[in-house]
Design an enzyme around this catalytic site. Structure first.
Site, short mmCIF file in Angstrom:
data_model
loop_
_atom_site.label_atom_id
_atom_site.label_comp_id
_atom_site.label_asym_id
_atom_site.label_seq_id
_atom_site.Cartn_x
_atom_site.Cartn_y
_atom_site.Cartn_z
N LEU A 30 0.81 -1.05 0.17
CA LEU A 30 0.16 0.13 0.11
C LEU A 30 0.42 1.50 -0.28
CD1 LEU A 30 -2.74 -0.49 2.54
CD2 LEU A 30 -2.74 -0.66 0.21
N GLY A 33 6.20 4.59 4.55
CA GLY A 33 6.70 5.57 5.18
C GLY A 33 8.26 5.83 5.78
N GLY A 34 8.15 6.81 7.23
CA GLY A 34 9.91 6.62 7.03
C GLY A 34 10.79 5.56 7.55
N MET A 35 9.78 4.45 8.61
CA MET A 35 10.39 3.38 9.07
C MET A 35 9.97 2.20 9.00
SD MET A 35 10.58 4.55 12.91
CE MET A 35 10.71 3.07 13.43
N GLY A 36 8.62 1.83 7.89
CA GLY A 36 7.78 0.88 7.51
C GLY A 36 6.96 0.70 6.67
N VAL A 38 3.26 -0.38 5.15
CA VAL A 38 2.61 -1.17 4.89
C VAL A 38 1.51 -1.86 3.51
CG1 VAL A 38 -0.23 -0.37 5.82
CG2 VAL A 38 1.44 0.21 6.63
N LYS A 53 2.02 -4.08 8.26
CA LYS A 53 2.67 -3.25 9.25
C LYS A 53 4.22 -4.04 9.78
CE LYS A 53 4.40 1.59 11.05
NZ LYS A 53 4.21 2.60 11.70
N ASP A 144 3.77 12.03 16.54
CA ASP A 144 3.75 12.65 14.73
C ASP A 144 2.52 12.73 13.91
OD1 ASP A 144 5.52 13.01 12.48
OD2 ASP A 144 4.73 11.13 11.43
#
Length: 751
Positions: A30, A33-36, A38, A53, A144
């Site tokens: 999908l 992001g910055g760390m993970g 999805v 995730k 965040d």
């Protein structure tokens, strides 16, 4: 500093192959992001769509990252709130840890609400604030909050997602246990750039910034570079929302700016307070948010405009009365920004609240006054203490939920009950409850016969008066402390009145204890005058800082102190007692006249040199000066008519002319009423005829009517000339000479 830059809603689009997860099929990526990352997947056993995730595959192997990811899954799993995405289960594969959660089929909040009406925006953000408050009450900071981390489902329900940067709060101060700055730069609170830890207030700021972006389509500080953006967040204020979108309702703008206050102490104390104000906006009630920026901006503009008005008055573009009217309007508007107790009188429920508080206060007071002995020590304390605690609890709770007018009313009742409880507690101290006279009779130390005993009173009465002064001093000190604490918590002007009254009462009791009455008359008079002047001086800092509702109690009590000093010491003939020991009626009248002239002098100086509020107070000062002067001259004229009758009439005329010159009704009205009566009294005494008195009064009244027409015509001449000037400019298209200088930049700006 782990931050992300970019426009709201922006997502990474790195291509990453879908991994395999046990029990899940049809896995598709999908977003990243910055760390993970999805993924969307199908859960085979329960036959439902889910979201999975995982950590990003391109991140270096790190035990700290894996542990942080597992903690995120654990934190989300403990929440059961419709606004926080639920976690079904967590596990681990060769690729790394992952957790399965409900799939949110929606879009980011700023995309969903693009072009939406304000009521829909407020409804969505009300739900977000409720979810954020649930996280805070669970001891979790999101850290965040931004539009991309708030997804809105097709049914319109928002969900707070991506707790990857969460932190637990410390049990004491509510700040994050982890140091360091994390989050997205456009939504970072200013205090985080000053090395402060994250707190619920920083999440509230981020939610306010998200609301700002949703309503305007722009980030609060659209600077070009990273350093410029940091400087703007730390030092600048965001543009008002209505400058970017004029259709944003003013109450919703106030809510947004309140959440984004530069100081955390000026923001909403919690996300729940923000939710409550959004509820008020949705229901059409009065929104309580008043950003500190609005107050400071108003005061800055008021000061600038008043400076312009002074220049326009000097140039003759405004007269003195017009400038005074503008000052009064500005002060009233500024006080409306700050006054809380005034709102109690604006509705029937608030009036009922005020009536209930007054009944709760005066009930114990009257019962103690009428049945002091019957109540006993415990009853005297418990009877007022229970309603005091009740009003304090209700007032504090109402204040916390931002119902500040009602909270201020309840806290006022609690502070007013403080002296009742304090006096009862002081009665328990050894030696302060009763005293025994020379005959062995016991007397309670209560106001009454012990209140200011005369010189002829027995010795035990003077001892009792000192004991009573000690009890009253302790009572005044307790009341002063309670009022100061309430004022520091609420900044409501009613508590300034209370602690000023308590301070004055305490000073009087100190004077009683140190033997004030034993001092010579000049020293007593000097101490009273200096004390009253000190009260007025204490109000000046509030006045100059545009907090005039705080300055009023100092000015009013200082003026009343001077009036009381005049009545007390002029009645004894001071200062003429310095010249002769025996004073009669004539000397006392002259003493009142001298004090009255002192009031007039002080009033004129305050009118010409003082602040706007002092100019208002100067009217009352001049009135008291008029009253003392004319009253003393009337008494002198009754004793020696031939000498003082002309002086009485001349003084009335002088006060009338002075009132007209200063444009103050405090002098014009009483002088206009007294002058015909004075002329009539003089005529009756000299002509010894009632017809002479009536005729003189009628002639004096007619003269005042003609004078009013004359003065009114003179005052309308500047207005008429300005209208003619404006008509001439419209015909010719050329400004008049003063305005030409203004256009040339040599005489300031024209109004």
């Amino acid at each position: 500093m782990a931050t992300e830059q970019g426009q709201p809603g922006q997502r990474r689009t790195d291509i990453e192959a879908p991994p395999a997860f046990p029990g899940l099929s049809a896995v598709t990526r999908l977003e990243t992001g910055g760390m993970g990352t999805v993924f969307r997947a199908w859960q085979d056993d329960l036959e439902r769509l889910v979201a999975v995730k995982t950590l990003r595959a391109d991140l270096p192997e790190s035990a700290a990252l894996r542990e942080q990811f597992k903690r995120e899954a654990h934190v989300l799993a403990q929440f059961d709130h419709p606004g926080i995405v639920p976690v079904y289960y967590a596990s681990e594969t060769e690729r790394g840890p992952y957790y399965v959660m409900r799939l949110i089929e929606g879009m980011s909040v700023e995309r969903h609400l693009a072009g939406a009406p304000a009521s829909e925006v407020a409804t969505v953000f009300r739900s977000i604030a409720e979810a954020l408050d649930a996280a805070h009450r669970g001891g979790i900071l999101h850290r965040d909050v931004k539009p991309a981390n708030i997804l809105v489902e097709p049914g319109g329900r928002p969900v707070l997602v991506d707790f990857g940067l969460f932190a637990r709060t410390l049990p004491g101060d509510g700040q994050s246990a982890d140091a360091g700055i994390v989050g997205t730069l456009d939504y970072l609170a200013p205090e985080l750039l000053e090395s402060e830890r994250h707190s619920p207030a920083s999440d509230v700021y981020a939610l306010g910034a998200t609301l700002y972006v949703t309503l305007t389509g722009c980030v609060p500080f659209p600077a070009d570079g990273f350093v410029q953006k940091l400087r703007a967040i730390r030092d600048d204020d965001p543009a008002c929302l209505r400058e970017l979108r004029p259709d944003v309702p003013r109450p919703l703008q106030a809510i947004c700016l309140k959440a984004m206050e530069r100081s955390p102490a000026d923001r909403y104390e919690s996300a729940d307070e923000l939710r409550r104000d959004l509820d008020r906006f949705i229901n059409g009630d009065l929104v309580l948010a008043m950003p500190e920026r609005s107050r400071s901006l108003l005061r800055h503009k008021f000061a600038r405009h008043l400076s312009d008005h002074s220049e326009w008055e000097r140039q003759g573009l405004l007269n003195e009365q017009q400038c005074a009217s503008l000052r009064h309007a500005y002060e009233h508007l500024d006080e409306q920004q700050r006054g809380f107790l005034r709102g109690v009188f604006t509705s029937v429920p608030n009036l009922l609240l005020l009536a209930g508080v007054m009944v709760i206060v005066f009930g114990p007071v009257l019962l103690q006054a009428m049945a002091w002995e019957e109540l006993g020590s415990a009853g005297r304390i418990v009877l007022p203490a229970l309603p005091l605690l009740l009003l304090t609890a209700i007032g504090a709770q109402r204040w916390r939920v931002l119902e500040r007018r009602r909270g201020a009313a309840c806290l006022t009742g609690a502070v007013l009950l403080t002296p009742v409880v304090a006096f009862a507690l002081a009665d328990l101290l050894p030696g302060l409850s009763t005293l025994v006279d020379a005959a062995g009779v016991s007397h309670p130390v209560l106001p009454g016969e012990l209140w200011l005993p005369t010189d002829e009173a027995p010795a035990w009465a003077h001892v009792g008066a000192r004991l009573l002064a000690t009890k009253l001093l302790l009572t005044a000190a307790a009341t002063f402390l309670a009022a100061v604490l309430a004022y520091r918590h609420t900044r409501s002007a009613v508590f300034a009145w209370i602690f000023c009254l308590a301070a004055c009462g305490g000073v009087l009791q100190v004077g009683q204890l140190v033997g004030w009455r034993e001092l010579s008359l000049p020293w007593r008079w000097l101490g009273a005058v200096l004390g009253s002047a000190a009260l007025i001086a204490a109000g000046l800092p509030f006045d100059r800082d545009w907090r005039r509702d705080r300055a009023r109690p100092f000015y009013a009590l200082g003026l009343l102190g001077l009036v009381g000093t005049t009545i007390a010491y002029a009645s004894e003939g001071f200062p003429l007692t310095l010249l002769r020991a025996d004073v009669g009626l004539v000397e006392k009248a002259w003493a009142h006249l001298l004090h009255g002239l002192g009031f007039v002098t002080a009033g004129v100086l305050a009118h010409h040199r003082g602040t706007a509020l002092l100019r208002e107070t100067a009217g009352a000062t001049l009135f008291f000066g008029f009253s003392f002067s004319v009253g003393s001259l009337s008494a002198l004229a009754a004793e020696q008519a031939g000498l003082y009758d002309p002086l009485l009439v001349a003084s009335c005329v002088a006060f009338l002319l002075l009132g007209l010159a200063l444009h103050t009704n405090w002098l014009v009205l009483p002088s206009a009423v007294i002058l015909p009566l004075a002329v009539g009294g003089v005529s009756q005494r000299h002509l010894e005829s009632l017809w002479a008195w009536s005729g003189a009064v009628v002639i004096g009244g007619a003269t005042l009517v003609l004078l009013s027409f004359r003065v009114g015509a003179r005052r309308t001449q500047p207005e008429a000339s300005s209208q003619l000037k404006a008509q001439g400019e419209r015909r010719t298209g050329q400004p008049s000479p003063p305005e030409r200088r203004a256009h040339d930049g040599t005489a300031g700006t024209a109004p």
